[in-house]
Design an enzyme around this catalytic site. Structure first.
Site, PDB file in Angstrom:
ATOM      1  N   ARG A  65      42.012  54.558  -8.732  1.00 36.26           N
ATOM      2  CA  ARG A  65      42.001  53.894 -10.035  1.00 36.26           C
ATOM      3  C   ARG A  65      42.879  54.640 -11.036  1.00 36.26           C
ATOM      4  O   ARG A  65      43.754  54.057 -11.679  1.00 36.26           O
ATOM      5  CB  ARG A  65      40.564  53.793 -10.569  1.00 36.26           C
ATOM      6  CG  ARG A  65      40.569  53.177 -11.942  1.00 36.26           C
ATOM      7  CD  ARG A  65      39.223  53.088 -12.590  1.00 36.26           C
ATOM      8  NE  ARG A  65      39.377  52.566 -13.932  1.00 36.26           N
ATOM      9  CZ  ARG A  65      38.382  52.304 -14.753  1.00 36.26           C
ATOM     10  NH1 ARG A  65      37.144  52.495 -14.358  1.00 36.26           N
ATOM     11  NH2 ARG A  65      38.613  51.839 -15.954  1.00 36.26           N
TER      12      ARG A  65
ATOM     13  N   CYS B  33      41.056  63.592   1.805  1.00 33.75           N
ATOM     14  CA  CYS B  33      41.434  62.609   0.773  1.00 33.75           C
ATOM     15  C   CYS B  33      40.491  62.610  -0.429  1.00 33.75           C
ATOM     16  O   CYS B  33      40.808  62.018  -1.452  1.00 33.75           O
ATOM     17  CB  CYS B  33      41.560  61.225   1.394  1.00 33.75           C
ATOM     18  SG  CYS B  33      40.008  60.423   1.759  1.00 33.75           S
TER      19      CYS B  33
END
Ligand SMILES: NC(=O)OP(=O)(O)O
Length: 371
Positions: free
Chosen positions: A91, A300
């Site tokens: 985001r 990640c």
């Protein structure tokens, strides 16, 4: 000391790479046109299409972060960001990256839009196609993305699905390219769950000449169709691909150790069983002790300590925070590639080491071994 020598060595090599291939300009990108393409999976992209995305990403990082330039390549463009699930990196990377390039991001959750409540995917896709220039969607089911892509007339980007997480792997490839100066010949060891990030590695590494060793507990292997496709790619590109259960075997002689969450979003009810099943898969310095001398670590994020201990996670071996930052530059690079005909200003990246570079590395390694 050995690691410091490696760092010095890599800096010398990276510097030499920076001056090596100066085929800058439109000609270098002309054969590849990504404008208008959707990005649902790296399966649809060959090496000659992945490399320009990484090149444009590195170029934008250099021009904006290091040179402080304003590069409004997306001025007048908007992105619809549909998020069915939580996100910090994707985001933030998309919102700030799109704005930094002069564009306008709109963040849309199921609470904000009619999709899935009282408007069909088909209608939503058609409406968004008239209101935005690109859609990035984070969804539960990969088929939702495929459905969106069929009905939208603008590119659709996969911001994570149950099957693939390709923008994560772009960030990872760019991080490894930055660190090692080239990708070809590296061996990546995936230790953990056979999940969407692994699937995206499996659809891209062989094309770039990277070997892959996968260690998963029984029952947590990657998807069978993805595995079959990866085996074909590895044969086609002459890379090594191994599926194992022993994490130490996967780590042995590997350059990059990678893991991810053992409990993905939506699997919370399985947490207890998963923690038990993944016992022994935590990455520690002991795992690293059998890896290549210049080994590094990727994750990640978000990370839990059971997957990798603090000693590795916060060590100089760990590239995780650069990896998180590169999420932004690679999303920006991808957007620029699919929405503009931009030509990078920095020299073309080099994905393969020269023989003389390998020779220098071998000499440094052998002199260290003799100390
Ligand atoms: N790695 C990743 O996709 O992070 P987020 O879930 O925070 O977006």
């Amino acid at each position: 000391f050995t690691y410091l020598l490696h760092l010095t060595h890599n800096s010398v090599i990276n510097l030499s790479c920076a001056f090596y291939d100066y085929r800058v300009g439109k000609a270098a990108l002309d054969s590849v046109n990504l404008e208008g393409r959707s990005f649902l999976t790296l399966k649809d992209f060959n090496a000659e299409e992945i490399k320009p995305i990484l090149w444009v990403s590195a170029d934008l990082k250099h021009r904006i972060k290091h040179r402080g330039e304003y590069v409004p390549l997306l001025q007048g463009k908007s992105i619809a960001m549909i998020f069915e699930k939580r996100s910090t990196r994707t985001r933030m990377a998309t919102e700030t990256g799109f704005s930094l390039l002069g564009g306008h991001p709109c963040f849309l959750t199921p609470q904000d839009i009619h999709l899935g409540v009282n408007e069909s995917t088909t209608d939503t896709a058609r409406v968004l196609s008239g209101l935005a220039d690109v859609v990035l969607a984070r969804v539960y089911s990969h088929s939702s993305l495929e459905h969106l892509d069929i009905d939208a007339s603008i590119p659709v980007i996969n911001g994570l699905s149950d099957l693939y997480h390709p923008i994560q792997v772009l960030a990872d490839l760019s991080t490894l390219q930055e660190h090692y100066g080239s990708l070809k010949g590296l061996t990546l060891a995936w230790i953990g769950d056979g999940n969407n990030v692994l699937h995206s590695f499996m659809m891209s590494l062989a094309k770039l000449g990277v070997n892959l060793k996968v260690a998963t507990p029984k029952g947590y292997e990657p998807d069978a169709n993805v595995t079959q496709e990866a085996q074909l790619l590895s044969k086609q590109f002459g890379t090594k691909l191994q599926f194992l259960m022993d994490p130490m075997e996967a780590a042995r002689h590997s350059s990059v150790l990678v893991t991810d969450t053992w409990v993905s979003m939506g699997q919370e009810e399985e947490k207890k069983k998963r923690l038990k099943d993944f016992h022994g898969y935590q990455i520690t310095m002991q795992t690293g002790s059998v890896a290549a001398p210049d080994w590094t670590f990727l994750h990640c994020l978000p990370r839990k300590a059971e997957e990798v201990d603090d000693e590795v996670f916060y060590s100089p071996r760990s590239l995780v925070f650069t990896e998180a930052e590169n999420h932004k530059w690679t999303i920006m690079g991808l957007m620029v590639c699919i929405l503009t005909d931009y030509t990078p200003q920095i020299p073309k990246l080099k994905f393969k080491k020269n023989m003389w570079e390998k020779d220098i590395k071998n000499r440094i390694l052998s002199s260290v071994c003799h100390l």
